[in-house]
Design an enzyme around this catalytic site. Structure first.
Site, PDB file in Angstrom:
ATOM      1  N   ASN A  62       0.836  -1.203   0.000  1.00 27.96           N
ATOM      2  CA  ASN A  62       0.000   0.000   0.000  1.00 27.96           C
ATOM      3  C   ASN A  62       0.867   1.248   0.000  1.00 27.96           C
ATOM      4  O   ASN A  62       1.937   1.284   0.602  1.00 27.96           O
ATOM      5  CB  ASN A  62      -0.997  -0.008   1.164  1.00 27.96           C
ATOM      6  CG  ASN A  62      -0.376  -0.075   2.534  1.00 27.96           C
ATOM      7  OD1 ASN A  62       0.618  -0.758   2.758  1.00 27.96           O
ATOM      8  ND2 ASN A  62      -0.970   0.632   3.479  1.00 27.96           N
ATOM      9  N   GLU A  64       0.311   5.216   0.692  1.00 29.27           N
ATOM     10  CA  GLU A  64      -0.581   6.265   1.154  1.00 29.27           C
ATOM     11  C   GLU A  64      -0.140   7.627   0.633  1.00 29.27           C
ATOM     12  O   GLU A  64       0.977   7.803   0.143  1.00 29.27           O
ATOM     13  CB  GLU A  64      -0.611   6.296   2.688  1.00 29.27           C
ATOM     14  CG  GLU A  64      -1.255   5.071   3.290  1.00 29.27           C
ATOM     15  CD  GLU A  64      -1.324   5.120   4.797  1.00 29.27           C
ATOM     16  OE1 GLU A  64      -1.998   4.235   5.353  1.00 29.27           O
ATOM     17  OE2 GLU A  64      -0.700   5.995   5.437  1.00 29.27           O
ATOM     18  N   CYS A  73      -4.079   0.833  -2.740  1.00 30.78           N
ATOM     19  CA  CYS A  73      -3.970  -0.417  -1.987  1.00 30.78           C
ATOM     20  C   CYS A  73      -2.887  -1.322  -2.576  1.00 30.78           C
ATOM     21  O   CYS A  73      -2.558  -1.249  -3.763  1.00 30.78           O
ATOM     22  CB  CYS A  73      -5.303  -1.165  -2.020  1.00 30.78           C
ATOM     23  SG  CYS A  73      -6.687  -0.273  -1.294  1.00 30.78           S
ATOM     24  N   GLU A  75      -2.970  -4.481  -3.302  1.00 23.93           N
ATOM     25  CA  GLU A  75      -3.437  -5.372  -4.360  1.00 23.93           C
ATOM     26  C   GLU A  75      -3.379  -4.688  -5.717  1.00 23.93           C
ATOM     27  O   GLU A  75      -2.874  -5.238  -6.699  1.00 23.93           O
ATOM     28  CB  GLU A  75      -4.874  -5.835  -4.099  1.00 23.93           C
ATOM     29  CG  GLU A  75      -5.063  -6.652  -2.839  1.00 23.93           C
ATOM     30  CD  GLU A  75      -5.432  -5.819  -1.615  1.00 23.93           C
ATOM     31  OE1 GLU A  75      -4.780  -4.772  -1.361  1.00 23.93           O
ATOM     32  OE2 GLU A  75      -6.369  -6.212  -0.899  1.00 23.93           O
ATOM     33  N   CYS A 112     -10.572  -4.541  -0.305  1.00 28.67           N
ATOM     34  CA  CYS A 112     -11.676  -3.591  -0.442  1.00 28.67           C
ATOM     35  C   CYS A 112     -12.409  -3.845  -1.764  1.00 28.67           C
ATOM     36  O   CYS A 112     -11.925  -4.570  -2.640  1.00 28.67           O
ATOM     37  CB  CYS A 112     -11.162  -2.157  -0.378  1.00 28.67           C
ATOM     38  SG  CYS A 112     -10.272  -1.613  -1.849  1.00 28.67           S
ATOM     39  N   CYS A 115     -10.444  -2.999  -5.008  1.00 33.20           N
ATOM     40  CA  CYS A 115      -9.445  -4.024  -5.355  1.00 33.20           C
ATOM     41  C   CYS A 115     -10.119  -5.267  -5.920  1.00 33.20           C
ATOM     42  O   CYS A 115      -9.628  -5.858  -6.886  1.00 33.20           O
ATOM     43  CB  CYS A 115      -8.597  -4.381  -4.139  1.00 33.20           C
ATOM     44  SG  CYS A 115      -7.425  -3.082  -3.692  1.00 33.20           S
TER      45      CYS A 115
END
Length: 162
Positions: A62, A64, A73, A75, A112, A115
């Site tokens: 990830n 940010e 993310c 993924e 999520c 993803c």
């Protein structure tokens, strides 16, 4: 009106050592991917390892950003890296794990919706299901075959590609 029920099939492993060796390797690689996580705001690191059918493993973590919607993310970082570096490659399986110093993660974290939608697009493109391992370090591991088990009402519209 019809009332319907959805059921999914998945496997649950109580211990890392119960996994097949190839799944252990993939989970260990997802743990390795945590090292490149950029998560100074949440302190919640996520790592993903994706095995291609040719045996290559691609990592993602990830990333940010102070403007929260601008982050990405783990993924999707890994999936988009595959799309950019290995166009046409087929994904066999992926493992996702997380770590934070703020509390003990006791259950596997799951992907999520955004993803899952990207994962579904990769499945659609390759016309082959992806196996997903949600790996809780020192805890339970969930193994799911196919994104439709996780996102049963996935948005796929074949008419948009023509």
């Amino acid at each position: 009106m019809n009332k319907l029920n959805l059921t999914i099939n998945y496997e649950s492993y109580k211990d890392f050592n119960d996994l097949e060796e190839r799944d252990q390797i993939l989970c260990a690689k997802s743990e390795e991917a945590l090292g490149s996580s950029y998560s100074p705001y949440s302190g919640f690191k996520v790592g993903t390892a994706i095995r291609l059918t040719d045996g290559r493993i691609v990592l993602g973590s990830n990333q940010e950003n102070v403007a929260y919607p601008s982050g990405l993310c783990a993924e999707r970082v890994a999936l988009f890296a595959i799309g950019a570096a290995y166009p046409g490659a087929e994904i066999e399986s992926m493992a996702i794990t997380a770590y934070t110093g703020h509390f003990k993660i006791e259950k596997p974290i799951t992907s999520c919706g955004a993803c899952l939608q990207v994962m579904a697009e990769f499945e659609q493109r390759q016309k082959k299901e992806i196996e997903v391992l949600f790996y809780c370090m020192n805890g339970e591991i969930l193994k799911v075959k196919g994104i439709r088990s996780l996102l049963p009402f996935v948005f796929i519209e074949d008419r948009l590609s023509g």
